[in-house]
Scaffold this active site. Structure first.
Site, PDB file in Angstrom:
ATOM      1  N   ARG A 182       7.306 -10.228  -1.951  1.00  0.00           N
ATOM      2  CA  ARG A 182       6.622  -9.458  -0.627  1.00  0.00           C
ATOM      3  C   ARG A 182       5.378 -10.322  -0.179  1.00  0.00           C
ATOM      4  O   ARG A 182       4.707 -10.293  -1.465  1.00  0.00           O
ATOM      5  CB  ARG A 182       7.023  -8.382  -0.595  1.00  0.00           C
ATOM      6  CG  ARG A 182       8.221  -7.046  -1.276  1.00  0.00           C
ATOM      7  CD  ARG A 182       9.343  -7.210   0.359  1.00  0.00           C
ATOM      8  NE  ARG A 182       9.035  -7.029   1.286  1.00  0.00           N
ATOM      9  CZ  ARG A 182       9.378  -7.167   2.604  1.00  0.00           C
ATOM     10  NH1 ARG A 182      10.539  -8.174   2.845  1.00  0.00           N
ATOM     11  NH2 ARG A 182       9.404  -5.990   3.740  1.00  0.00           N
ATOM     12  N   ARG A 220       0.947  17.664  -6.327  1.00  0.00           N
ATOM     13  CA  ARG A 220       0.308  17.958  -6.709  1.00  0.00           C
ATOM     14  C   ARG A 220       0.223  19.509  -6.281  1.00  0.00           C
ATOM     15  O   ARG A 220       0.509  20.058  -4.582  1.00  0.00           O
ATOM     16  CB  ARG A 220      -1.889  17.490  -6.688  1.00  0.00           C
ATOM     17  CG  ARG A 220      -1.890  16.345  -6.937  1.00  0.00           C
ATOM     18  CD  ARG A 220      -3.084  15.431  -6.685  1.00  0.00           C
ATOM     19  NE  ARG A 220      -2.777  14.414  -7.945  1.00  0.00           N
ATOM     20  CZ  ARG A 220      -3.812  13.496  -7.153  1.00  0.00           C
ATOM     21  NH1 ARG A 220      -5.425  14.533  -6.653  1.00  0.00           N
ATOM     22  NH2 ARG A 220      -4.051  12.395  -7.954  1.00  0.00           N
ATOM     23  N   GLU A 241      -1.570  -3.942   8.383  1.00  0.00           N
ATOM     24  CA  GLU A 241      -0.674  -4.436   8.103  1.00  0.00           C
ATOM     25  C   GLU A 241       0.572  -4.172   7.585  1.00  0.00           C
ATOM     26  O   GLU A 241       1.068  -4.204   8.260  1.00  0.00           O
ATOM     27  CB  GLU A 241      -0.945  -4.297   6.520  1.00  0.00           C
ATOM     28  CG  GLU A 241      -2.281  -4.250   6.093  1.00  0.00           C
ATOM     29  CD  GLU A 241      -2.656  -3.582   4.342  1.00  0.00           C
ATOM     30  OE1 GLU A 241      -1.352  -3.341   3.499  1.00  0.00           O
ATOM     31  OE2 GLU A 241      -3.441  -3.542   3.490  1.00  0.00           O
ATOM     32  N   ASP A 262      -2.682  -3.480 -11.213  1.00  0.00           N
ATOM     33  CA  ASP A 262      -4.408  -2.450 -10.770  1.00  0.00           C
ATOM     34  C   ASP A 262      -4.818  -3.568 -11.035  1.00  0.00           C
ATOM     35  O   ASP A 262      -5.386  -4.397 -12.288  1.00  0.00           O
ATOM     36  CB  ASP A 262      -4.669  -1.146 -11.170  1.00  0.00           C
ATOM     37  CG  ASP A 262      -2.979  -0.365 -10.380  1.00  0.00           C
ATOM     38  OD1 ASP A 262      -3.461  -0.807 -10.001  1.00  0.00           O
ATOM     39  OD2 ASP A 262      -2.877   0.688 -11.204  1.00  0.00           O
ATOM     40  N   ARG A 311       8.643   7.900 -10.874  1.00  0.00           N
ATOM     41  CA  ARG A 311       8.367   9.354 -10.945  1.00  0.00           C
ATOM     42  C   ARG A 311       6.866   9.318  -9.622  1.00  0.00           C
ATOM     43  O   ARG A 311       6.300   8.574  -9.052  1.00  0.00           O
ATOM     44  CB  ARG A 311       7.292  10.104 -11.812  1.00  0.00           C
ATOM     45  CG  ARG A 311       6.001   9.091 -11.589  1.00  0.00           C
ATOM     46  CD  ARG A 311       4.926   9.091 -13.287  1.00  0.00           C
ATOM     47  NE  ARG A 311       4.148  10.459 -12.915  1.00  0.00           N
ATOM     48  CZ  ARG A 311       3.257  10.680 -12.802  1.00  0.00           C
ATOM     49  NH1 ARG A 311       2.891   9.393 -12.166  1.00  0.00           N
ATOM     50  NH2 ARG A 311       2.538  11.806 -12.673  1.00  0.00           N
ATOM     51  N   TYR A 322       3.053  -6.290 -11.229  1.00  0.00           N
ATOM     52  CA  TYR A 322       1.878  -5.900 -10.360  1.00  0.00           C
ATOM     53  C   TYR A 322       0.544  -5.276 -10.999  1.00  0.00           C
ATOM     54  O   TYR A 322       1.802  -4.375 -12.053  1.00  0.00           O
ATOM     55  CB  TYR A 322       2.679  -4.695  -9.019  1.00  0.00           C
ATOM     56  CG  TYR A 322       1.323  -4.241  -8.573  1.00  0.00           C
ATOM     57  CD1 TYR A 322       0.834  -5.117  -7.220  1.00  0.00           C
ATOM     58  CD2 TYR A 322       1.059  -3.072  -8.635  1.00  0.00           C
ATOM     59  CE1 TYR A 322      -0.297  -4.666  -6.417  1.00  0.00           C
ATOM     60  CE2 TYR A 322      -0.379  -2.770  -7.741  1.00  0.00           C
ATOM     61  CZ  TYR A 322      -0.947  -3.036  -7.238  1.00  0.00           C
ATOM     62  OH  TYR A 322      -1.980  -3.128  -5.934  1.00  0.00           O
ATOM     63  N   ARG A 375       0.169   0.394   7.505  1.00  0.00           N
ATOM     64  CA  ARG A 375      -0.862   0.859   7.170  1.00  0.00           C
ATOM     65  C   ARG A 375      -2.072  -0.471   8.312  1.00  0.00           C
ATOM     66  O   ARG A 375      -1.990  -0.915   8.242  1.00  0.00           O
ATOM     67  CB  ARG A 375      -1.818   1.030   6.289  1.00  0.00           C
ATOM     68  CG  ARG A 375      -1.545   0.322   5.028  1.00  0.00           C
ATOM     69  CD  ARG A 375      -2.811   0.303   3.873  1.00  0.00           C
ATOM     70  NE  ARG A 375      -2.567  -0.748   2.823  1.00  0.00           N
ATOM     71  CZ  ARG A 375      -3.101  -0.676   1.674  1.00  0.00           C
ATOM     72  NH1 ARG A 375      -3.602   0.545   0.858  1.00  0.00           N
ATOM     73  NH2 ARG A 375      -3.096  -1.589   1.273  1.00  0.00           N
TER      74      ARG A 375
END
Length: 365
Positions: free
Chosen positions: A247, A174, A298, A348, A170, A346, A278
């Site tokens: 990666r 917004r 990066e 958070d 997804r 991965y 970035r």
């Protein structure tokens, strides 16, 4: 003999060590790096807490986890509001009305919805066959071409048409003028950096840095009753079935003689022609007023043995390979696999803490 040999002094291993120590268990925590903290390690440069392994912004909707981490640090009220630069154009992230207004010169949500729906309809994509088609079917061609395509190709080192569609399940759109990247109730940066949190979590444990697990266990195979392993699961089993793919990210960090380089902590470069993904300006995480600033560019690259591992490549091939290693891991009685490398997932930061707390409750008796 220790009760637990914890391999990796990152967030998962440190939380587990803290919970085990609270219950009277004796822990030895080791890390192959020359510091604790794993990828959330922060070091001070020019009075600025630099996120050495990339930007880490704590966010969660779980009050239990928020209260837990706040016991080890005071958090500021930093809100993650990154911006994106495509060629000579600048856009707000996440994709919101500020983004759409800049891109198309419109003002209302209805205009933005109509523009996106029209682009999606014109593409006539059925079942998406790859990441490019998946993204186009979600956000249309303009947002995809300027803000997704180049960045994604740099991040994964592959053309978007060669990446599986499920990587982008997804893409939130917004239709409000809100640049807050996260929807979570709680968000902030620990004042003074993340390393202090790890130091407090490891109080009561023995800690050895610059220590290789395989060398240690070869010399002292009975050093602990149980092992908590947060390294690469395929390496633990000697790459028996082959290497999982990752990666890696490299950083080009420099001190600049100015008090403000880019005006924001996180600036993404979405043009494929720009080699880095970035630039992070670390002082803005803590609203710094120092006379100088520190930035990190990066670069995302394909991982090779000897490099730091960052992101698992969660495609079908690697998913099937991980399950083979997990089957072997589940058959072991005295080894707990955790963290993003031990579970090839991965996470958070809040999910890492939750997983460590759950495993501690399950295994520490």
């Amino acid at each position: 003999m220790y009760d637990y040999l914890i391999v990796g002094a990152g967030l998962y291993g440190s939380v587990f060590a803290h919970e085990a120590t609270k219950k009277g268990r004796k822990c030895l925590v080791i890390d192959k790096r020359d510091h604790i903290g794993g990828n959330i390690y922060t070091e001070e440069i020019e009075g600025i807490n630099v996120h050495k392994y990339g930007a880490h912004i704590f966010h969660t909707s779980d009050k239990k986890i928020w209260d837990y981490v706040n016991a080890f640090a005071d958090f500021n009220n930093y809100i993650n509001s990154p911006i994106a630069i495509y060629k000579d154009e600048l856009y707000n992230l996440p994709f919101n009305m500020n983004t759409f207004s800049k891109m198309w010169g419109i003002r209302t949500p209805a205009e933005a919805r109509e523009r996106i729906a029209k682009q999606i309809e014109e593409l006539s994509i059925g079942e998406p066959a790859n990441l490019e088609e998946q993204a186009l079917s979600l956000v249309g061609s303009d947002v995809y071409e300027k803000l997704i395509k180049g960045y994604t190709q740099k991040q994964w080192g592959r053309e978007c048409v060669d990446l599986p569609a499920f990587i982008i399940k997804r893409l939130p759109l917004r239709f409000t003028y809100d640049n807050n990247y996260f929807n979570d109730r709680y968000q902030g940066i620990p004042i003074g950096g993340y390393t202090g949190i790890i130091e407090k979590l490891l109080e009561g444990s023995d800690v050895r840095i610059s220590t290789d697990y395989y060398e240690l266990i070869g010399k002292e195979p009975d050093i602990a009753k149980s092992i908590v392993y947060t390294g690469m699961i395929d390496e633990f089993f000697g790459f028996e079935f082959g290497h999982l793919q990752y990666r890696t990210v490299s950083f080009e960090t420099e001190v600049i003689d100015t008090d403000n380089y880019q005006g924001n902590a996180v600036v993404n470069y979405t043009d494929a022609e720009v080699p880095y993904t970035r630039i992070i300006e670390h002082k803005h995480f803590e609203f710094g007023k120092q006379e100088k600033t520190v930035i990190s560019r990066e670069y995302s690259r394909e991982w090779e043995p000897g490099m730091e591992t960052y992101y698992p490549v969660n495609d079908d091939r690697n998913g099937a390979l991980y399950l083979r290693y997990k089957e072997k891991a589940d058959a072991l009685d005295n080894v707990i696999f955790g963290g993003r490398l031990g579970t090839y997932k991965y996470y958070d930061m809040d999910k890492v803490i939750a997983a460590a707390l759950d495993d501690a409750a399950k295994y520490i008796r």
